[in-house]
Design a protein around this motif. Sequence first.
Motif, PDB file in Angstrom:
ATOM      1  N   GLY A 121     -63.136  46.467 -31.114  1.00  0.00           N
ATOM      2  CA  GLY A 121     -63.256  46.679 -32.233  1.00  0.00           C
ATOM      3  C   GLY A 121     -62.471  48.521 -32.525  1.00  0.00           C
ATOM      4  O   GLY A 121     -62.836  49.567 -33.755  1.00  0.00           O
ATOM      5  N   THR A 122     -61.497  49.266 -31.929  1.00  0.00           N
ATOM      6  CA  THR A 122     -61.473  50.580 -32.257  1.00  0.00           C
ATOM      7  C   THR A 122     -60.418  51.097 -32.625  1.00  0.00           C
ATOM      8  O   THR A 122     -59.386  50.243 -32.425  1.00  0.00           O
ATOM      9  CB  THR A 122     -61.272  50.669 -30.391  1.00  0.00           C
ATOM     10  OG1 THR A 122     -62.855  51.032 -29.401  1.00  0.00           O
ATOM     11  CG2 THR A 122     -60.653  52.827 -30.109  1.00  0.00           C
ATOM     12  N   PRO A 123     -59.797  51.558 -33.617  1.00  0.00           N
ATOM     13  CA  PRO A 123     -58.252  52.231 -33.905  1.00  0.00           C
ATOM     14  C   PRO A 123     -58.083  52.820 -33.081  1.00  0.00           C
ATOM     15  O   PRO A 123     -57.664  53.846 -33.573  1.00  0.00           O
ATOM     16  CB  PRO A 123     -59.376  52.716 -35.266  1.00  0.00           C
ATOM     17  CG  PRO A 123     -60.100  53.438 -35.325  1.00  0.00           C
ATOM     18  CD  PRO A 123     -60.894  52.701 -33.947  1.00  0.00           C
ATOM     19  N   CYS A 124     -57.176  51.902 -32.327  1.00  0.00           N
ATOM     20  CA  CYS A 124     -56.539  53.104 -31.684  1.00  0.00           C
ATOM     21  C   CYS A 124     -55.216  53.546 -31.940  1.00  0.00           C
ATOM     22  O   CYS A 124     -54.546  54.699 -31.594  1.00  0.00           O
ATOM     23  CB  CYS A 124     -55.763  52.043 -30.331  1.00  0.00           C
ATOM     24  SG  CYS A 124     -57.176  51.755 -29.495  1.00  0.00           S
ATOM     25  N   VAL A 125     -54.940  53.096 -33.012  1.00  0.00           N
ATOM     26  CA  VAL A 125     -53.920  54.002 -33.387  1.00  0.00           C
ATOM     27  C   VAL A 125     -53.433  54.441 -35.063  1.00  0.00           C
ATOM     28  O   VAL A 125     -53.104  54.881 -35.367  1.00  0.00           O
ATOM     29  CB  VAL A 125     -52.788  52.675 -33.785  1.00  0.00           C
ATOM     30  CG1 VAL A 125     -51.209  52.701 -34.617  1.00  0.00           C
ATOM     31  CG2 VAL A 125     -51.743  51.702 -32.872  1.00  0.00           C
ATOM     32  N   ASP A 126     -54.727  53.782 -36.008  1.00  0.00           N
ATOM     33  CA  ASP A 126     -54.934  54.645 -36.737  1.00  0.00           C
ATOM     34  C   ASP A 126     -55.866  53.549 -37.711  1.00  0.00           C
ATOM     35  O   ASP A 126     -56.118  53.205 -37.194  1.00  0.00           O
ATOM     36  CB  ASP A 126     -53.532  54.086 -37.702  1.00  0.00           C
ATOM     37  CG  ASP A 126     -53.683  55.542 -38.837  1.00  0.00           C
ATOM     38  OD1 ASP A 126     -54.544  56.698 -39.160  1.00  0.00           O
ATOM     39  OD2 ASP A 126     -52.900  55.701 -39.327  1.00  0.00           O
ATOM     40  N   SER A 127     -56.575  54.132 -38.930  1.00  0.00           N
ATOM     41  CA  SER A 127     -57.649  53.816 -39.610  1.00  0.00           C
ATOM     42  C   SER A 127     -57.282  54.024 -41.111  1.00  0.00           C
ATOM     43  O   SER A 127     -57.847  55.009 -41.510  1.00  0.00           O
ATOM     44  CB  SER A 127     -58.446  54.676 -38.816  1.00  0.00           C
ATOM     45  OG  SER A 127     -59.789  53.916 -40.136  1.00  0.00           O
ATOM     46  N   HIS A 128     -56.767  52.405 -41.852  1.00  0.00           N
ATOM     47  CA  HIS A 128     -56.667  52.969 -42.868  1.00  0.00           C
ATOM     48  C   HIS A 128     -57.715  52.966 -44.297  1.00  0.00           C
ATOM     49  O   HIS A 128     -58.021  54.041 -44.804  1.00  0.00           O
ATOM     50  CB  HIS A 128     -56.132  51.453 -42.880  1.00  0.00           C
ATOM     51  CG  HIS A 128     -56.023  51.074 -45.521  1.00  0.00           C
ATOM     52  ND1 HIS A 128     -55.545  51.588 -46.210  1.00  0.00           N
ATOM     53  CD2 HIS A 128     -56.812  51.365 -45.756  1.00  0.00           C
ATOM     54  CE1 HIS A 128     -54.870  51.213 -47.107  1.00  0.00           C
ATOM     55  NE2 HIS A 128     -56.454  50.959 -46.970  1.00  0.00           N
TER      56      HIS A 128
END
Length: 239
Positions: A121-128
């Motif tokens: 569950g890692t937001p590798c690209v982005d985190s809304h």
Amino acid sequence: MNPLADRRDCSTVPQARHGDAPYRRRPGRATVILVHGLWTPAAVFAVHGRWLQKAGYRVRRFAYASVRATLSENAQALRRFIAATAASDIHLVGHSLGGLIILEALTPVPDPRVRRLVLLGTPCVDSHCARRLARVTGLPALLGRSLMEWMSRPAGAAIVPPSTVAVGVIAGTRSVGLGRVVPGLPQPNDGVVALNETRLPAAADFIALPIAHSQMLASRACAAQLMSFLETGRFRHDA
């Protein structure tokens, strides 16, 4: 949600598939370092730690200041922790922000003993969710210096892991959590992180499971996939 609430199935080891891979675990030699996420202690990985030990792995849990310290500071602390780990082969597992700490710690040159990395569950690209909350007065301090440093970088600029480390990404699709009160979180999501935010371009394998963000910390299905990747470098897509 208490991620450690359901411990009914902790006495047995989740089954992983065995198969051919460039690297095979040597019993008694491989050590798995577990890295927790934001606002949680290292103890949240207790269940996975027990399962991994029952499977023959040595386990260490890395604790860090997810709010007070920066991403760079925590990554440097993890590098020292890895360097001080007496093991011939090392695997890393990170939940949520913990995965970002690991990716940062592996650049530019990782410890040569690091073989595989599993991101949960890692937001590798982005985190809304994080970006929306960061707009609210007072919340950047709550989100912490690590997450704020990461968000100061260009959106979508995922950290590229070194080619010597195989990375597997596990994402969740059960939308239970913070995302229910943060508008606009893309579907599908795990309640905190959207599926498309977890897709690390350089990952060796990717799998989505019907579990929520915190459930990953005590899910047998998640543990079985995690162990499959540590053993074979691939997830069980036929499970």
